[in-house]
Design a protein around this motif. Structure first.
Motif, PDB file in Angstrom:
ATOM      1  N   GLY A  22       8.582  10.036   6.474  1.00  0.00           N
ATOM      2  CA  GLY A  22       8.328   9.409   7.772  1.00  0.00           C
ATOM      3  C   GLY A  22       7.065   8.589   7.783  1.00  0.00           C
ATOM      4  N   MET A  23       6.752   8.001   6.651  1.00  0.00           N
ATOM      5  CA  MET A  23       5.472   7.320   6.518  1.00  0.00           C
ATOM      6  C   MET A  23       5.682   5.927   5.939  1.00  0.00           C
ATOM      7  SD  MET A  23       2.456   9.165   4.449  1.00  0.00           S
ATOM      8  CE  MET A  23       1.325   7.977   3.793  1.00  0.00           C
ATOM      9  N   ILE A  24       4.810   5.038   6.300  1.00  0.00           N
ATOM     10  CA  ILE A  24       4.814   3.716   5.680  1.00  0.00           C
ATOM     11  C   ILE A  24       3.440   3.494   5.083  1.00  0.00           C
ATOM     12  CG2 ILE A  24       4.939   1.230   6.101  1.00  0.00           C
ATOM     13  CD1 ILE A  24       7.021   1.819   8.252  1.00  0.00           C
ATOM     14  N   HIS A  25       3.414   3.177   3.799  1.00  0.00           N
ATOM     15  CA  HIS A  25       2.144   2.857   3.158  1.00  0.00           C
ATOM     16  C   HIS A  25       2.076   1.347   2.963  1.00  0.00           C
ATOM     17  CE1 HIS A  25      -1.378   3.287   0.582  1.00  0.00           C
ATOM     18  NE2 HIS A  25      -0.832   2.346  -0.173  1.00  0.00           N
ATOM     19  N   GLY A  26       0.967   0.762   3.329  1.00  0.00           N
ATOM     20  CA  GLY A  26       0.809  -0.682   3.177  1.00  0.00           C
ATOM     21  C   GLY A  26       1.639  -1.418   4.216  1.00  0.00           C
ATOM     22  N   ALA A  27       1.460  -2.707   4.233  1.00  0.00           N
ATOM     23  CA  ALA A  27       2.225  -3.542   5.160  1.00  0.00           C
ATOM     24  C   ALA A  27       2.306  -4.936   4.576  1.00  0.00           C
ATOM     25  CB  ALA A  27       1.535  -3.574   6.520  1.00  0.00           C
TER      26      ALA A  27
ATOM     27  N   SER B 154       4.157  -2.851   0.429  1.00  0.00           N
ATOM     28  CA  SER B 154       3.170  -3.823  -0.051  1.00  0.00           C
ATOM     29  C   SER B 154       3.105  -3.849  -1.575  1.00  0.00           C
ATOM     30  CB  SER B 154       1.804  -3.462   0.522  1.00  0.00           C
ATOM     31  OG  SER B 154       1.531  -2.093   0.235  1.00  0.00           O
ATOM     32  N   VAL B 155       4.232  -3.642  -2.208  1.00  0.00           N
ATOM     33  CA  VAL B 155       4.250  -3.699  -3.674  1.00  0.00           C
ATOM     34  C   VAL B 155       4.243  -5.168  -4.098  1.00  0.00           C
ATOM     35  CG1 VAL B 155       5.537  -3.121  -5.762  1.00  0.00           C
ATOM     36  CG2 VAL B 155       5.435  -1.498  -3.862  1.00  0.00           C
ATOM     37  N   THR B 156       3.404  -5.497  -5.039  1.00  0.00           N
ATOM     38  CA  THR B 156       3.251  -6.905  -5.403  1.00  0.00           C
ATOM     39  C   THR B 156       3.039  -7.067  -6.900  1.00  0.00           C
ATOM     40  OG1 THR B 156       1.916  -8.899  -5.007  1.00  0.00           O
ATOM     41  CG2 THR B 156       0.768  -6.796  -4.881  1.00  0.00           C
TER      42      THR B 156
ATOM     43  N   ARG C  12      -1.757  -5.373   3.852  1.00  0.00           N
ATOM     44  CA  ARG C  12      -2.640  -4.206   3.822  1.00  0.00           C
ATOM     45  C   ARG C  12      -2.257  -3.320   2.644  1.00  0.00           C
ATOM     46  NH1 ARG C  12      -1.259  -1.912   8.582  1.00  0.00           N
ATOM     47  NH2 ARG C  12      -0.211  -0.177   7.582  1.00  0.00           N
ATOM     48  N   ASP C  13      -3.241  -2.743   2.015  1.00  0.00           N
ATOM     49  CA  ASP C  13      -3.042  -1.775   0.928  1.00  0.00           C
ATOM     50  C   ASP C  13      -2.030  -2.221  -0.125  1.00  0.00           C
ATOM     51  OD1 ASP C  13      -4.816  -0.056   2.198  1.00  0.00           O
ATOM     52  OD2 ASP C  13      -3.224   0.856   3.397  1.00  0.00           O
ATOM     53  N   PRO C  14      -2.287  -3.323  -0.805  1.00  0.00           N
ATOM     54  CA  PRO C  14      -1.350  -3.757  -1.845  1.00  0.00           C
ATOM     55  C   PRO C  14      -1.227  -2.714  -2.957  1.00  0.00           C
ATOM     56  CG  PRO C  14      -3.428  -4.930  -2.013  1.00  0.00           C
ATOM     57  CD  PRO C  14      -3.477  -4.176  -0.722  1.00  0.00           C
ATOM     58  N   VAL C  15      -0.049  -2.636  -3.504  1.00  0.00           N
ATOM     59  CA  VAL C  15       0.223  -1.675  -4.577  1.00  0.00           C
ATOM     60  C   VAL C  15       0.799  -2.445  -5.764  1.00  0.00           C
ATOM     61  CG1 VAL C  15       1.705   0.261  -5.251  1.00  0.00           C
ATOM     62  CG2 VAL C  15       0.577   0.274  -3.024  1.00  0.00           C
TER      63      VAL C  15
END
Lengths: 459, 341
Positions: A400-405, A116-118, A415-418
């Motif tokens: 093994g993780m995904i942050h944001g979507a 979710s990098v923007t 979700r959870d923009p970065v």
């Protein structure tokens, strides 16, 4: 700026008489860069807090990969969006990635994806500045060259804050940029921002190594047959500077002699020479990384970090094929780009792990932006900064993780923009640098290293 | 605050021949003021907005008040005739970038916020009590522009999250998220018939959306740099847009065809506004000036100089005789722009 071997880079400033004299003193060594000793100039500062990672390797995918064809596949999107690739399972249940990065798929527990990098900048130049410094370019509506008021890139900031880093004692640079100049020159001979020290001054630029490490004749450091003669020459140059009252009044050359000594160390130190000697690696390992500028760049990055360099940027070499896939996106990703990247990145993860270095090394995989959800008439994808995936590994981060979507079309964060600011704050935090530390511009203006906040949920 | 007023304040509602002097002195913050025939120039009523930067100004529909959005994390409502502060609206949302009165003048919408932490926030305020009656959350980045629909039922917000949202202005429920821009959305405007919505973006386009369906109707391309502002001509047939390329463009609102280009500014054009009769167009610029143009011919009719920094916002009073401007010098200025034969 310092460039060793390979094509000399143009500088953003003109060559002054003083610099010409300096070049005259060092040019015989095959050092086309200006002011080698100035690498070590800067202000010594105490490290703010205990770093999670001693070192950082930035894998910069120059040109911008298609995030939705690499990490964040959208099989349920309309056909005009979803593309040709299928997702495959990884070694982490529930996480899928592109079928064309099978090696990385089996290592998904070693890295985390931020999907979710923007940011708003869809022009390569200003986007590179944003993603590689965490600060938006001052003139984002333009397509600028690098300039003296640019914000310093990650490597330059580490040069600045870790000037007294232990590696300097052995002559090792704090920050190195691999495959750099060829990538920084676009078709119209444009030197891109985002790779330099900007307002910190050229002395904080990373050490640029343009020569590709996969070349059989890779030798970034010039042969020094007569160290005594080199020392004499460098001392002579130092004396010249010291004797010049005029020059000594200029801040830029104060203490030049001391830095000169360190430049001398760079060229003569066995530790430096050994760190750059990628040929020492066994052939099977070299092949595991892939015999490409990127693959061998990853291997060299590991060697440099192992030797004590703080930050190595491995720039994607556009000769490998270029991520800027406005046309033929799928063939290029499938046949050239993803296999090469998959091989180099996965080999780096395993090699660092096998050597016990992964926990103390932060790896940042990123491009300057993502690519358009819609496929254009040339089977390409265009620039798209609204959503992108960045991958982090090492530094004891949870894999093994995904942050944001992203949303259903991988077009916008769902979700959870970065922001690039938050990403920078996270990187600096992991490296033990206070993200809100103040830097000073040449005008004396205090500016915060980052206005973002570390992503606490992944730390 | 000590305030000395001489002359008939009604001049501020349009008359230009009366004696004008308003002087206000206060502790800490100064409102120095104006006035024209006394000093031989067309000086505007000027006051300090008590902040370093003013991002937006908006006239109330009756022309008596002016709202401002400032970088001190507040919106303020001022007496447009005196510059006296009437109300401060202090939110919990970070910066305020935009303000807009509802057409009945009873409510004020504000837009602001920041990235992620609080996200972009649209607030609706009761103008009399200063109470926040609605808080609309959903944008993940700052809201740059807000607008009420002419029937007051809808509220639109443009955001740095690269989307436009359309909200029910009574309940605060989200009606649509308009996706299609691929950079910061900088400005939003309803068409006078309320059926369309125009948005400007740093992606160098203006888009026109169908408010009923949420579908994109039109994309106006051709600008080489960021578009920072968009406004409908009151007849709804034309759209003005402007931005970093220092030009103001007039386009056909139905076809998107460019009709006129207004050249003259030497800095980014940050804001455009039509007079209510649609004959004049005002533009604010980073060149520290405001220009007024004949909206039909594209001829520049007036340049207003006086701001000491970039002008960020411009708006005509409902009767078209005054023009408010504000900007990075922290001041609000009200100019007499009564058309003279």
């Amino acid at each position: 700026m310092i460039t060793i071997s390979g094509q000399p880079m143009r500088t953003r400033e003109g060559v002054t008489r003083r610099e010409w004299l300096r070049v005259g003193g060092l040019g015989w060594m095959g050092l086309p860069g200006l002011g080698l000793p100035t690498l070590w100039q800067g202000h010594a500062t105490a490290s703010e807090h205990k770093p999670r990672a001693k070192a950082c390797i930035v894998l910069f995918m120059f040109g911008a990969p298609a995030h939705q064809d690499t990490w964040d596949l959208k099989t349920n999107a309309p056909s005009a969006v979803r593309g040709e690739f299928q997702p495959i399972s990884t070694n982490v249940p529930g996480i899928q990635v592109s079928e064309h990065i099978p090696r990385l798929a089996q290592l998904a527990d070693r890295y985390l994806q931020i999907r979710s990098v923007t940011h708003p900048d869809n022009t390569h130049t200003v986007a590179m500045h944003y993603m590689l410094s965490g600060v938006r370019h001052r003139r984002p509506a333009t397509n600028p060259q690098n300039a003296a008021d640019d914000f310093p890139c990650y490597g330059a900031v580490l040069n600045h804050v870790r000037r007294d880093h232990e590696s300097a004692a052995s002559g090792l640079p704090t920050s190195v940029s691999l495959n750099a100049p060829a990538n920084q020159v676009s078709a119209n001979n444009h030197i891109f921002p985002g790779f330099f020290a900007g307002f910190l001054g050229q002395q904080a630029d990373p050490l640029f190594v343009p020569q590709h490490a996969n070349r059989a004749d890779f030798q970034p450091l010039p042969a020094i047959e007569n160290a005594q003669r080199l020392w004499d020459r460098s001392r002579l140059l130092s004396q010249f500077d010291q004797q010049s009252a005029e020059l000594n009044q200029l801040g830029a050359v104060r203490g030049f002699g001391g830095y000169h000594e360190q430049a001398f160390q760079l060229l003569t130190s066995p530790a430096v020479r050994s760190a750059f000697d990628v040929a020492q690696e066994p052939t099977p390992l070299r092949e595991r990384y892939g015999q490409t500028p990127f693959g061998q760049g990853c291997l060299l990055a590991r060697r440099l970090v192992e030797a004590g360099v703080s930050l190595v940027t491995v720039n994607w070499e556009r000769d490998d094929a270029y991520w800027d896939t406005h046309s033929d996106n799928f063939n290029l990703h499938k046949k050239k780009l993803l296999p090469n990247m998959d091989q180099g990145f996965s080999a780096l993860l395993l090699d660092l792990e096998e050597r016990g270095l992964l926990d103390e090394t932060l790896i940042v995989w990123l491009g300057e932006f993502g690519r358009t959800p819609t496929i254009n008439k040339n089977a390409g994808r265009d620039h798209w900064a609204a959503c992108n995936t960045v991958v982090l590994a090492g530094a004891c981060l949870r894999g093994g993780m995904i942050h944001g979507a992203s949303d259903r079309q991988a077009a916008y964060p769902a979700r959870d923009p970065v922001s690039p600011e938050d990403l920078a704050a996270t990187i600096y935090h992991l490296l033990g640098v206070d993200p809100h530390r103040l830097l000073r511009t040449p005008e004396g203006q205090p500016v915060s290293l980052s206005t973002g906040e570390p992503i606490h949920s992944i730390l | 605050m000590l305030q000395i007023t001489t002359g008939n304040p009604s001049w501020l509602c349009g008359g230009s021949s009366m004696k004008r002097l308003v002087v206000a002195v206060g502790w800490g913050v100064t409102c120095v003021v104006l006035a024209s025939p006394l000093f031989g120039g067309e000086e505007p009523l000027t006051w300090n907005a008590r902040a370093k930067k003013v991002f937006c100004v908006a006239f109330s529909p009756d022309g008596t008040s002016l709202a401002s959005a400032t970088n001190d994390k507040s919106a303020k409502i001022w007496d447009a005739a005196t510059g006296q502060e009437m109300l401060t609206l202090k939110g919990r949302v970070g910066q305020f970038y935009s303000v807009a009165f509802s057409p009945d003048g009873k409510r004020l919408a504000s837009g602001g916020g920041d990235f992620q932490k609080k996200g972009g926030v649209v607030s609706v305020w009761d103008v009399v009590s200063g109470r926040e009656t609605l808080t609309l959350k959903g944008h993940f980045n700052s809201v740059t522009s807000v607008a009420f629909s002419p029937d007051e039922k809808l509220l639109a917000s443009a955001s740095k999250d690269q989307t436009v949202k359309v909200w029910d202005a009574a309940t605060g429920l989200e009606r649509f998220t308009l996706q299609g821009h691929f950079s910061y959305v900088t400005s939003v405007a309803f068409s006078p018939d309320g059926k369309s919505l125009a948005s400007a973006s740093e992606d160098r386009t203006v888009k026109v959306w169908d408010v009923t369906s949420g579908q994109e109707r039109l994309t106006l391309k051709g600008q080489s740099k960021f578009v920072l502002s968009v406004a409908y001509r009151p007849d709804g047939k034309q759209l003005a847009s402007a931005g970093k390329d220092e030009l103001v463009r007039l386009s056909d609102a139905a076809s998107g065809q460019e009709l006129l280009t207004f050249k003259g500014h030497t800095g980014s054009v940050t804001s455009v506004a039509f007079s209510s009769d649609g004959t004049r167009l005002a533009s604010a610029s980073g060149d520290k000036t405001v220009k007024i143009w004949d909206a039909t011919s594209g001829r520049e009719t007036l340049t207003l100089k006086g701001h000491s920094g970039s002008v960020m916002s411009v708006t005509f009073s409902p009767d078209g005789n005054r023009l408010a401007s504000a900007g990075q010098d922290g001041t609000v200025k009200v100019w007499d722009v009564t058309p003279r034969p």
